[in-house]
Enzyme design. Structure first.
Site, PDB file in Angstrom:
ATOM      1  N   ARG A   1      -8.790  15.960  10.959  1.00 48.60           N
ATOM      2  CA  ARG A   1      -9.415  14.950  10.843  1.00 48.60           C
ATOM      3  C   ARG A   1      -8.766  13.139  11.814  1.00 48.60           C
ATOM      4  NH1 ARG A   1      -7.631  12.730   4.733  1.00 48.60           N
ATOM      5  NH2 ARG A   1      -7.585  10.918   5.555  1.00 48.60           N
TER       6      ARG A   1
ATOM      7  N   LYS B   1      -5.424  -1.996   7.222  1.00 45.70           N
ATOM      8  CA  LYS B   1      -6.162  -2.191   6.013  1.00 45.70           C
ATOM      9  C   LYS B   1      -6.621  -2.913   5.462  1.00 45.70           C
ATOM     10  CE  LYS B   1      -4.217   1.455   3.696  1.00 45.70           C
ATOM     11  NZ  LYS B   1      -4.673   2.664   3.165  1.00 45.70           N
TER      12      LYS B   1
ATOM     13  N   ARG C   1      -3.346  15.994   4.128  1.00 49.10           N
ATOM     14  CA  ARG C   1      -3.470  14.804   3.803  1.00 49.10           C
ATOM     15  C   ARG C   1      -3.649  14.215   2.895  1.00 49.10           C
ATOM     16  NH1 ARG C   1      -3.105  10.255   7.925  1.00 49.10           N
ATOM     17  NH2 ARG C   1      -3.486   8.212   6.914  1.00 49.10           N
ATOM     18  N   ASP C   2      -4.697  14.562   1.661  1.00 49.99           N
ATOM     19  CA  ASP C   2      -4.993  14.258   0.656  1.00 49.99           C
ATOM     20  C   ASP C   2      -5.074  15.656  -0.572  1.00 49.99           C
ATOM     21  OD1 ASP C   2      -6.375  11.863   0.914  1.00 49.99           O
ATOM     22  OD2 ASP C   2      -7.730  12.427   1.938  1.00 49.99           O
TER      23      ASP C   2
ATOM     24  N   ARG D   1     -16.296   8.377   0.742  1.00 49.57           N
ATOM     25  CA  ARG D   1     -15.595   7.445   1.088  1.00 49.57           C
ATOM     26  C   ARG D   1     -15.819   7.198   2.359  1.00 49.57           C
ATOM     27  NH1 ARG D   1      -9.647   7.319   0.575  1.00 49.57           N
ATOM     28  NH2 ARG D   1      -9.244   5.834   2.817  1.00 49.57           N
TER      29      ARG D   1
ATOM     30  N   ASP E   1       0.932  -1.254  -0.066  1.00 54.03           N
ATOM     31  CA  ASP E   1       0.102  -0.006  -0.173  1.00 54.03           C
ATOM     32  C   ASP E   1       0.589   1.515  -0.182  1.00 54.03           C
ATOM     33  OD1 ASP E   1      -2.093   1.445   0.397  1.00 54.03           O
ATOM     34  OD2 ASP E   1      -3.019   0.405   0.884  1.00 54.03           O
TER      35      ASP E   1
ATOM     36  N   HIS F   1       1.756   9.228   5.117  1.00 56.30           N
ATOM     37  CA  HIS F   1       0.885  10.144   5.290  1.00 56.30           C
ATOM     38  C   HIS F   1       1.420  11.197   6.535  1.00 56.30           C
ATOM     39  CE1 HIS F   1      -2.733   9.517   2.375  1.00 56.30           C
ATOM     40  NE2 HIS F   1      -2.528   8.364   3.006  1.00 56.30           N
TER      41      HIS F   1
ATOM     42  N   ASP G   1      -1.288  -0.483  -4.310  1.00 55.33           N
ATOM     43  CA  ASP G   1      -2.675  -0.066  -5.146  1.00 55.33           C
ATOM     44  C   ASP G   1      -3.025   1.580  -4.696  1.00 55.33           C
ATOM     45  OD1 ASP G   1      -1.983   0.478  -2.166  1.00 55.33           O
ATOM     46  OD2 ASP G   1      -4.178   0.803  -1.275  1.00 55.33           O
ATOM     47  N   HIS G   2      -1.364   2.198  -5.285  1.00 52.09           N
ATOM     48  CA  HIS G   2      -1.518   3.658  -5.428  1.00 52.09           C
ATOM     49  C   HIS G   2      -0.236   3.526  -5.212  1.00 52.09           C
ATOM     50  CE1 HIS G   2      -2.236   5.075  -1.116  1.00 52.09           C
ATOM     51  NE2 HIS G   2      -3.063   4.004  -1.058  1.00 52.09           N
TER      52      HIS G   2
ATOM     53  N   SER H   1      -7.085   4.104  -1.697  1.00 52.32           N
ATOM     54  CA  SER H   1      -6.948   2.261  -1.600  1.00 52.32           C
ATOM     55  C   SER H   1      -8.182   2.104  -1.967  1.00 52.32           C
ATOM     56  CB  SER H   1      -7.026   1.790  -0.507  1.00 52.32           C
ATOM     57  OG  SER H   1      -5.099   3.180   0.135  1.00 52.32           O
TER      58      SER H   1
ATOM     59  N   ASP I   1       1.626   3.616   2.883  1.00 54.63           N
ATOM     60  CA  ASP I   1       0.832   4.412   2.997  1.00 54.63           C
ATOM     61  C   ASP I   1       0.312   5.260   4.110  1.00 54.63           C
ATOM     62  OD1 ASP I   1      -1.494   5.794   1.054  1.00 54.63           O
ATOM     63  OD2 ASP I   1      -2.526   4.234   2.049  1.00 54.63           O
TER      64      ASP I   1
ATOM     65  N   HIS J   1      -1.710  11.497  -1.317  1.00 61.03           N
ATOM     66  CA  HIS J   1      -1.461   9.921  -2.586  1.00 61.03           C
ATOM     67  C   HIS J   1      -0.364  10.525  -3.217  1.00 61.03           C
ATOM     68  CE1 HIS J   1      -4.589   7.565  -0.699  1.00 61.03           C
ATOM     69  NE2 HIS J   1      -3.154   8.011   0.150  1.00 61.03           N
TER      70      HIS J   1
END
Length: 559
Positions: free
Chosen positions: A208, A363, A172-173, A288, A25, A435, A472-473, A81, A431, A503
């Protein structure tokens, strides 16, 4: 012949031993030191196993893991993910959350349905408050600020007189210190609403990773803090969100948005302006599912027992989407999620293939729920085993090894006893540590994953099995921000690289090694290989003809 019965492949009988899929991940393939980029933890890490596999494995490919290849609106959208595991497990690409919400807004179905109408009618009839809770961001992973803006304007048009926003900070994103940008944009829209005679304001907020958005029951205390902040207004009070940001950042220099403590907004007399009360309507506007399920349960589950909720207001609560279709969480939602059926797991159990899925808590839902097409139940309780390794609550940058070695042990033990025909495992480190923004920790995370891949590779060889390594990314491959125009690393006023916690748009590796693959070649018919091709590849390697509606396998041929 049943609906799920697969024909045997006439040109390739399939491997004889077990098939193992390792999902690393957040381990993408971005440029590294030799190309002038020093922020790639994957490149900086000592990874003898991955280096050798990428150089010497019989099958090596780069897979597209973002944008349209995983059902997102455009190729400017990073993968994640959830959509990655959906694509891998489904064998096809489905339009995903953001795009579904965009369509429902564009064609008006989101606002014409009974749930939205009921939410609005409730607050108008009771002269109560409409609350919007969620991640204030344009990261396109959990949510998008455009959706919030559209809903506020729609509420004004429909005559709602009081609106409160509970705005969670991302970092984070999106850029790690950018919450103020989204707050400023939100305040502009709220000012428009005030100009139209609506009492509209930010009521609460926080990072978050501190409140509200826990997942997989890793830390219910996060949810409790969020509920207390949004419902009871039990948090530190400020006169505005801007004041809260200035103060909290000054008190802890270097804090990133995801770690901001909770706060509430109070009036001149010190009374909170937005606690959630009986008669109110509440929309959780994340689309999500993973980080929306627990807070939704806290609002809607009459038998909730994970913590003392204190005062439980009588509200009408809806999610942007249904976050768990099997458990019906939440009971009310605005946009129907993609209906994913005929996943590769379902085909496997109907054709006698036993499966083991394992990951640590962070995960675990990805190799089960998301892999199985947003289905939280096994397709066959006998043929499927799911092994969850409990995650630690310690900050990831402080324990970059996470539970990788424990997950590795689950896979190795199954190989030693010649257990399940198909094994899939996720290593969360690349992942989750990526982050955090800590380059050194991300390097250590990638190194422990490489160690585990090496150990599994040896066990695969001893068992006469076959191994696929992919991701996955991307994430850890790009820990510093890069200017899109110049291609150079962005730097702050002191010349330090600007941290990237989101990501990436990077491709991910795919390596295939082990017994029974002599003579296989990459499929020349696949012009742009992506995660959606993995399911057919698994079935091909097991000796089956993949379903005709699946994306084609990445390998063909054979002796």
């Amino acid at each position: 012949m049943g609906e799920f019965t697969l024909d045997r492949n006439p040109s390739f009988p399939g491997i004889e031993g077990q098939l193992v899929l390792l999902i690393l991940d957040g381990v993408g393939l971005y440029k590294g030191r030799t190309e002038g980029y020093e922020g790639n933890a994957v490149d900086l890490a000592s990874t003898p196993t991955l280096d050798r596999l990428l150089a010497e494995a019989p099958i090596v490919m780069r897979l597209k893991a973002h944008g349209t290849a995983v059902g997102l609106p455009s190729d400017d959208d990073m993968g994640n993910s959830e959509v990655g595991h959906n694509a891998m497990g489904a064998g096809r690409v489905f339009v995903q959350g953001a795009q579904l919400v965009n369509r429902a807004i564009a064609d008006g179905t989101m606002f014409s349905g009974p749930v939205w109408k009921g939410l609005v009618a409730r607050v108008i009839q009771r002269d109560s408050t409409f609350h919007l809770i969620g991640l204030l961001s344009d990261g396109y992973v959990h949510s998008h600020i455009d959706h919030v803006v559209t809903m506020i304007r729609r509420l004004v048009e429909e005559g709602v007189k009081r609106i409160r926003i509970h705005a969670l900070a991302d970092g984070r994103d999106v850029d790690p210190v950018s919450y103020h940008v989204y707050i400023d944009r939100l305040e502009t829209v709220l000012a428009e609403a005030k100009g139209a005679g609506v009492d509209a304001a930010v009521a609460s907020g926080g990072g978050r990773m501190q409140i509200t958005m826990d997942r997989y029951e890793a830390d219910w205390e996060m949810v409790r803090r969020g509920l207390m902040t949004h419902v009871a207004a039990d948090a530190r009070a400020f006169s505005t969100a801007a004041e809260a940001l200035r103060t909290l950042r000054a008190e802890k220099p270097g804090i990133v948005d995801q770690d901001l403590p909770p706060f509430v907004i109070a009036d001149a007399e010190g009374a909170p302006i937005g606690p959630i009360e009986d008669g109110d309507s509440v929309v959780f506007f994340n689309y999500r599912g993973d980080r929306a399920i627990e807070i939704s349960r806290a609002f809607t589950d009459p038998d909730f027992s994970f913590f003392d909720r204190g005062r439980v207001p009588d509200v009408m609560y809806a999610g942007m989407m249904e976050y768990d279709g099997d458990l019906k969480i939440p009971p009310l939602y605005l946009v129907t999620p993609p209906a994913i059926s005929h996943t590769v797991s379902e085909y496997m159990v109907h054709n006698g293939v036993s499966q083991l899925a394992t990951a640590e808590t962070q995960k675990f839902g990805h190799v089960t729920y998301f892999w199985n097409g947003n289905n939280s139940e096994k397709f066959d309780a006998v043929l499927e085993d799911w092994v969850e390794v409990p995650s630690s609550n310690q900050p990831f940058e402080q324990q970059p090894q996470m539970k990788a070695r424990e997950v590795c042990e689950v896979v190795v033990r199954d190989l030693e006893k010649r257990g399940h025909r198909f094994i899939r495992a996720n290593f969360a480190n690349g992942d989750m540590v990526g982050h955090t923004g800590s380059l050194a920790s991300a390097v250590a995370a990638v190194e422990v994953v490489d160690e585990c891949v090496g150990r599994i590779e040896r066990a695969v060889g001893e068992a006469g099995a076959t191994l696929i390594v992919t991701a996955d990314h991307g994430n850890s491959d790009m820990m510093w921000e890069v200017d899109k125009q110049t291609g150079k690393v962005k730097r702050d006023a002191e010349g330090r690289p600007m941290i990237k916690t989101s990501h990436t748009l990077s491709p991910v590796p795919l390596c295939v090694i082990g017994a029974g693959i002599d003579g296989l070649i990459t499929n020349p018919a696949v012009a742009q290989p992506g995660l959606g091709n993995i399911a057919a590849t698994l079935l091909f390697l097991l000796g089956f003809d993949p379903p005709p509606d699946y994306l084609p396998a990445l390998v063909v041929g054979g002796k």
